[in-house]
Structures are given as structure tokens and as C-alpha cells.
Motif scaffolding. Structure first.
Motif, PDB file in Angstrom:
ATOM      1  N   LEU A 183       1.053  -1.375   0.171  1.00  0.00           N
ATOM      2  CA  LEU A 183       0.144   0.013  -0.165  1.00  0.00           C
ATOM      3  C   LEU A 183       0.590   1.468  -0.409  1.00  0.00           C
ATOM      4  O   LEU A 183       1.989   1.247   0.514  1.00  0.00           O
ATOM      5  CB  LEU A 183      -0.889  -0.386   1.346  1.00  0.00           C
ATOM      6  N   ILE A 184       0.472   1.705  -0.707  1.00  0.00           N
ATOM      7  CA  ILE A 184       0.983   3.252  -0.802  1.00  0.00           C
ATOM      8  C   ILE A 184       0.218   4.894  -0.090  1.00  0.00           C
ATOM      9  O   ILE A 184      -0.717   4.623  -0.812  1.00  0.00           O
ATOM     10  CB  ILE A 184       2.151   3.946  -1.710  1.00  0.00           C
ATOM     11  N   SER A 185       0.548   5.190   0.530  1.00  0.00           N
ATOM     12  CA  SER A 185      -0.786   6.369   0.962  1.00  0.00           C
ATOM     13  C   SER A 185      -0.745   7.447   1.337  1.00  0.00           C
ATOM     14  O   SER A 185      -1.597   8.539   1.005  1.00  0.00           O
ATOM     15  CB  SER A 185      -0.616   6.290   2.753  1.00  0.00           C
ATOM     16  N   GLY A 186       0.767   7.969   0.286  1.00  0.00           N
ATOM     17  CA  GLY A 186       0.783   9.649   0.103  1.00  0.00           C
ATOM     18  C   GLY A 186       2.091   9.855  -0.252  1.00  0.00           C
ATOM     19  O   GLY A 186       2.809   8.992   0.595  1.00  0.00           O
ATOM     20  N   ILE A 187       2.806  10.911  -1.492  1.00  0.00           N
ATOM     21  CA  ILE A 187       3.928  11.462  -0.960  1.00  0.00           C
ATOM     22  C   ILE A 187       3.974  12.312  -0.927  1.00  0.00           C
ATOM     23  O   ILE A 187       3.488  13.626  -1.888  1.00  0.00           O
ATOM     24  CB  ILE A 187       4.390  10.622  -2.488  1.00  0.00           C
ATOM     25  N   ALA A 188       4.817  13.018  -0.056  1.00  0.00           N
ATOM     26  CA  ALA A 188       5.157  14.819   0.116  1.00  0.00           C
ATOM     27  C   ALA A 188       6.980  14.251   0.954  1.00  0.00           C
ATOM     28  O   ALA A 188       6.784  13.997   1.506  1.00  0.00           O
ATOM     29  CB  ALA A 188       4.116  15.161   1.731  1.00  0.00           C
ATOM     30  N   TRP A 189       7.761  15.143   0.525  1.00  0.00           N
ATOM     31  CA  TRP A 189       9.279  15.434  -0.011  1.00  0.00           C
ATOM     32  C   TRP A 189       9.267  15.653   1.596  1.00  0.00           C
ATOM     33  O   TRP A 189       9.278  16.006   2.624  1.00  0.00           O
ATOM     34  CB  TRP A 189       9.208  16.533  -0.601  1.00  0.00           C
ATOM     35  N   ASP A 190      10.188  13.956   2.541  1.00  0.00           N
ATOM     36  CA  ASP A 190      11.128  14.226   3.651  1.00  0.00           C
ATOM     37  C   ASP A 190      12.261  13.670   3.505  1.00  0.00           C
ATOM     38  O   ASP A 190      12.446  13.352   2.731  1.00  0.00           O
ATOM     39  CB  ASP A 190       9.812  13.252   4.207  1.00  0.00           C
ATOM     40  N   HIS A 191      12.900  13.925   4.608  1.00  0.00           N
ATOM     41  CA  HIS A 191      14.381  13.304   4.659  1.00  0.00           C
ATOM     42  C   HIS A 191      15.019  14.313   3.736  1.00  0.00           C
ATOM     43  O   HIS A 191      16.046  13.468   3.064  1.00  0.00           O
ATOM     44  CB  HIS A 191      14.148  11.591   4.183  1.00  0.00           C
ATOM     45  N   ILE A 192      15.341  15.551   3.993  1.00  0.00           N
ATOM     46  CA  ILE A 192      16.178  15.871   2.345  1.00  0.00           C
ATOM     47  C   ILE A 192      17.109  15.725   2.504  1.00  0.00           C
ATOM     48  O   ILE A 192      18.386  16.185   1.783  1.00  0.00           O
ATOM     49  CB  ILE A 192      15.918  17.363   2.189  1.00  0.00           C
ATOM     50  N   ASN A 193      17.964  15.599   3.864  1.00  0.00           N
ATOM     51  CA  ASN A 193      19.156  14.878   4.491  1.00  0.00           C
ATOM     52  C   ASN A 193      20.097  14.193   3.132  1.00  0.00           C
ATOM     53  O   ASN A 193      21.265  13.312   3.704  1.00  0.00           O
ATOM     54  CB  ASN A 193      19.357  15.373   5.465  1.00  0.00           C
ATOM     55  N   VAL A 194      19.054  12.915   3.195  1.00  0.00           N
ATOM     56  CA  VAL A 194      19.514  12.171   2.026  1.00  0.00           C
ATOM     57  C   VAL A 194      18.204  11.882   0.971  1.00  0.00           C
ATOM     58  O   VAL A 194      19.032  11.174   0.199  1.00  0.00           O
ATOM     59  CB  VAL A 194      18.683  10.809   3.126  1.00  0.00           C
TER      60      VAL A 194
END
Length: 450
Positions: A183-194
């Protein structure tokens, strides 16, 4: 089997250690510091290291496996010893896959909502007596550990985190599980250090969607345009099932979910949580729970720890804490509380605590995220910025990013507490959002001001 944990004190790591101990493995471990509740839980199981630090002599050739936590460094003395002796080294997700190769693997991925969805599924299965192996990222009422592993269960339910697997394995954790059902619930940019660019971050979910085993199933949130695009383009899954937010109403602070049998009161609230519920229903059906049984069980779901968790209530006031830290989750959570309590003044307090949220280049994504609140507060610690070796951010940058003239900004923990405990609440909903604790706030003390 004899297994040694390098960085055993972590939230996920100590739960895996406890699960393997319960399974009959011989478990040892090390760490340079261990906090509560990991410390007491490891001590009660006889797994707490006698002293803190790294001890290469703990690593011997008769170990069957070393499990390496993200807290350790690539030059960790115990890791170097294991490499020199040729002991098999696993990351946390690698070892979970090894434990579940012969099971049906159900993996819940997404930038937000994955812990709640995994918890909902597990609650429903537990309610109806369906035994499964599992790993989730928050404590759930009725369960002793966040990890449970057996030889006999047919299914394993895994929360699929997109963060890195270990200091020596830079692949996102959810790339390693090879789900049969995902399942994929949603995508919002995170973990910008990686993941330094949005495109790079989104690519990880494309890889995840195409890591599904042959003949597998992909359940996805059709209301998220990026998720919908990825799901429709994915070639690995044989079957695809979109879901959307179900119909619901809010009456006198109670959410009523529309079901085939009519409106049903539920404890969770907010459009994002109702959307999560729709995804959980699909997964439960694929795991053998029919729709009627799902509704019966979900009505008693109280939520996962730190996810819109009620921490106090009186006749006129209510207080919640939430793990929200990414811009999209902050907005969804703030909007949800306001929708649930439209007649009450909403005071929303956000701590900027993660690497991404304290990055000046990322801050602009928070624009409008607190607009549903009548009173909005942001707290951040300049010391945390320094520890993370980030560029200093000013109060002016915070004001500009949130685009709200009446925003209150605190950088001193004591000053924030003085503000908080000086509040005179009257028909108020108080929302505390953080993946930290506002520089040492005891959330139990909130009841003093309600």
C-alpha cells in the motif's frame, strides 16, 4: 541462533531484540546510551548490556548474525570486528525479510499515514483473532512489543519506512521487503538530508511499487496525484486497487463514518485518518477480513501512540499530541482538529525538530499549514540546529515561511513552557505537534491548564 545487536537501544532495534528473545534466540547487544522505555524493557528481558560502549570482544565467529542499527557509525569497532571475522551482518529490514521469506509479506508505505494504517490493520486482525507476524513504528494498545515473529503465521505485516537501512546499506528500508501486498498512502517530500530533491525522493516510491513480488497486489490512495501516477505506471503488481476518503460527518465532536449499515461512530477523526481507514479496509480484505467484520472492529480503534493522541479533556477543553512534523501532515492534523471541534478555539503548537523541518531551504513548504488554528505557535531550538550542523535559522525566516503575521515563535524551552502553562483555556482545543518534546515538556502536565 546467536544474534548480536549493534545499537540495541533504538526503538525499532530493541523491539526486534525482544521479539527474537521471545522466539528462543540467544540475543546480546551493545549501545553507547539507552533511554526509556527501551532501557527498562531490555532489563526486564535480561538483555540490557552490563555497561555502555562498544566492545569488539563481544563479536566472535560463532555468532550466526549481527544486526546493525542506524545509530551506529560505519567505523563502529564491533562492526569492524564482525567484518574482519566474516560474520553475517544484516540491517534491520534485511533481517526482517530473512525472517519472512516464506510468508505473505504485507508492506504499508507512504510519507505519512503508514503507522496509523498498519495499526488499524493490526487492531482489526487482533480483534477477530487472526494471528500474524508484524512490525510497526508505534506502540499499540493491547500489544506488548512493536515486533512479533513466529515460525507458524502465514502473514507478516510490515510498516515500510523509506529511510535508510543502515550505516553501510544506503537503500531505503522498504526496498528490501519484496511485498506480496503493498500500500502507498501518500507522498510528500521528506528526509531531505538523504533525498536532496523531490524527484529523488519520489523515485524511491517508484522503486518500491516495482519491488512487489510477481502476482502481487498494490493498494493506493487515488487522491494523491503522485501516488496515482506511480501506481498506474507500475508494472510489477498484477492487481491494483485505488481507494479514496469515505463519506463521513462530524456531529458534536464525534465523527460518524458512513457504512452500508448506516452512520457508525468512530474514535479517529480527520479526513486524512478516514482516508487511512479506507486503505486499511482494502488490506484487511486481502488478508481475509470481510467488510462487515472490518467495520465492527475499527469502531473500537483508539489510534496509535502519538498519532492524534488525546492527552487530556474536560467539559470545555481538550488537548491532543501528534507526531506530525512534515508540512502536509501538520496541515492535515491541524485541519482535522478544527473540523472535529469547529466551535472551539484551536491553539496549534508545532516544534520544528527533524533535519528537514530545521532546514532553511525546506521551511517554505510550511506556508499555510497552521492556518486552521486561531492561535499558532512554532518552537525550535537553535541548539538542535547546531547539533544537526545546519545553517542557523532566524525567527524572521520562520515568520516568512509560515506566512502568518500573528505567529508566535519561541526558541527557549522555558519561555515556551511559561507561555503554555500561562494559557487560560475556555472552550479550547490544544494541539501539540512534535517528534520531540519541546525541550523537555512533560505532556502529562498539560492537564493542569485544561
Amino acid at each position: 541462533m546467536r544474534v548480536h545487536f549493534i545499537a540495541i537501544g533504538g526503538s525499532a532495534m530493541h523491539n526486534l531484540a525482544l521479539a527474537l528473545n521471545q522466539k528462543g534466540y540467544v540475543v546480546t547487544g551493545s549501545d553507547d546510551t539507552i533511554f526509556e522505555p527501551s532501557k527498562t524493557r531490555l532489563k526486564n528481558a535480561g538483555l540490557l548490556p552490563e555497561e555502555y560502549g562498544w566492545f569488539p570482544e563481544k563479536i566472535s565467529g560463532d555468532l550466526d548474525a549481527v544486526i546493525l542499527g542506524m545509530h551506529a557509525k560505519a567505523d563502529n569497532p564491533e562492526l569492524l570486528q564482525a567484518q574482519e571475522l566474516g560474520v553475517k551482518i544484516y540491517s534491520y529490514p534485511e533481517f526482517l525479510y530473512e525472517q519472512s521469506k516464506d510468508k505473505t509479506r504485507v508492506v504499508i508505505g507512504g510519507s505519512h499515514g503508514k503507522t496509523t494504517i498498519t495499526s488499524m490493520i493490526l487492531h482489526v486482525l487482533h480483534y477477530h483473532g487472526h494471528e500474524v507476524d508484524f512490525m510497526l513504528g508505534a506502540q499499540l494498545e493491547g500489544f506488548d512489543t512493536m515486533v512479533h515473529l513466529t515460525e507458524d503465521n502465514d502473514f507478516i505485516l510490515l510498516e515500510g519506512d523509506e529511510y535508510l537501512s543502515s550505516p553501510i546499506d544506503r537503500r531505503p528500508k522498504f526496498h528490501l521487503y519484496q511485498p506480496n501486498i503493498a500500500l502507498i498512502s501518500g507522498i510528500a517530500w521528506d528526509h531531505i538530508n538523504v533525498f536532496p530533491t523531490y524527484e529523488n525522493y519520489v523515485e524511491q516510491f517508484e522503486i518500491f511499487a516495482n519491488s512487489i513480488s510477481r502476482g502481487g497486489i498494490l493498494v493506493y490512495n487515488a487522491e494523491d496525484a503522485e501516488v496515482k501516477r506511480i501506481a498506474e505506471a507500475a508494472t510489477a503488481p498484477t492487481r491494483k486497487h485505488p481507494y479514496t476518503t469515505p463519506e463521513y460527518t462530524v456531529e458534536n465532536g464525534e465523527t460518524l463514518l458512513e457504512t452500508p449499515e448506516g452512520p457508525m461512530p468512530i474514535s479517529v477523526f480527520g479526513a486524512h485518518n478516514l482516508n487511512n481507514l479506507a486503505g486499511a479496509k482494502w488490506i484487511c480484505q486481502h488478508m481475509g477480513v470481510d467488510e462487515d467484520d472490518f467495520y465492527e472492529a475499527i469502531s473500537s480503534f483508539q489510534g496509535a501512540s502519538k498519532r492524534l493522541e488525546k492527552i487530556g479533556e474536560t467539559a470545555d477543553n481538550v488537548a491532543y499530541k501528534d507526531f506530525a512534523h512534515s508540512p502536509s501532515k501538520v496541515k492535515a492534523t491541524t485541519d482535522a482538529v478544527k473540523q472535529q471541534y469547529p466551535e472551539r478555539k484551536l491553539i496549534a503548537c508545532l516544534e520544528l525538530h527533524t533535519y528537514s523541518s530545521l532546514n532553511s531551504e525546506f521551511l517554505s513548504l510550511y506556508k499555510g499549514s497552521l492556518n486552521a488554528a486561531e492561535e499558532a505557535v512554532v518552537f525550535y531550538s537553535p541548539e538542535a540546529v547546531s547539533i544537526k550542523k545546519l545553517k542557523n535559522i532566524s525567527k524572521e525566516e520562520i515568520f516568512k515561511a509560515f506566512d502568518r503575521e500573528d505567529l508566535q515563535v519561541f526558541t527557549d524551552a522555558e519561555a515556551f513552557k511559561e507561555y503554555l502553562f500561562g494559557l487560560k483555556l475556555d472552550k479550547t482545543a490544544l494541539l501539540l505537534m512534535s517528534s520531540g518534546n519541546y525541550g523537555g515538556l512533560n505532556f502529562e502536565d498539560i492537564n493542569r491548564i485544561l
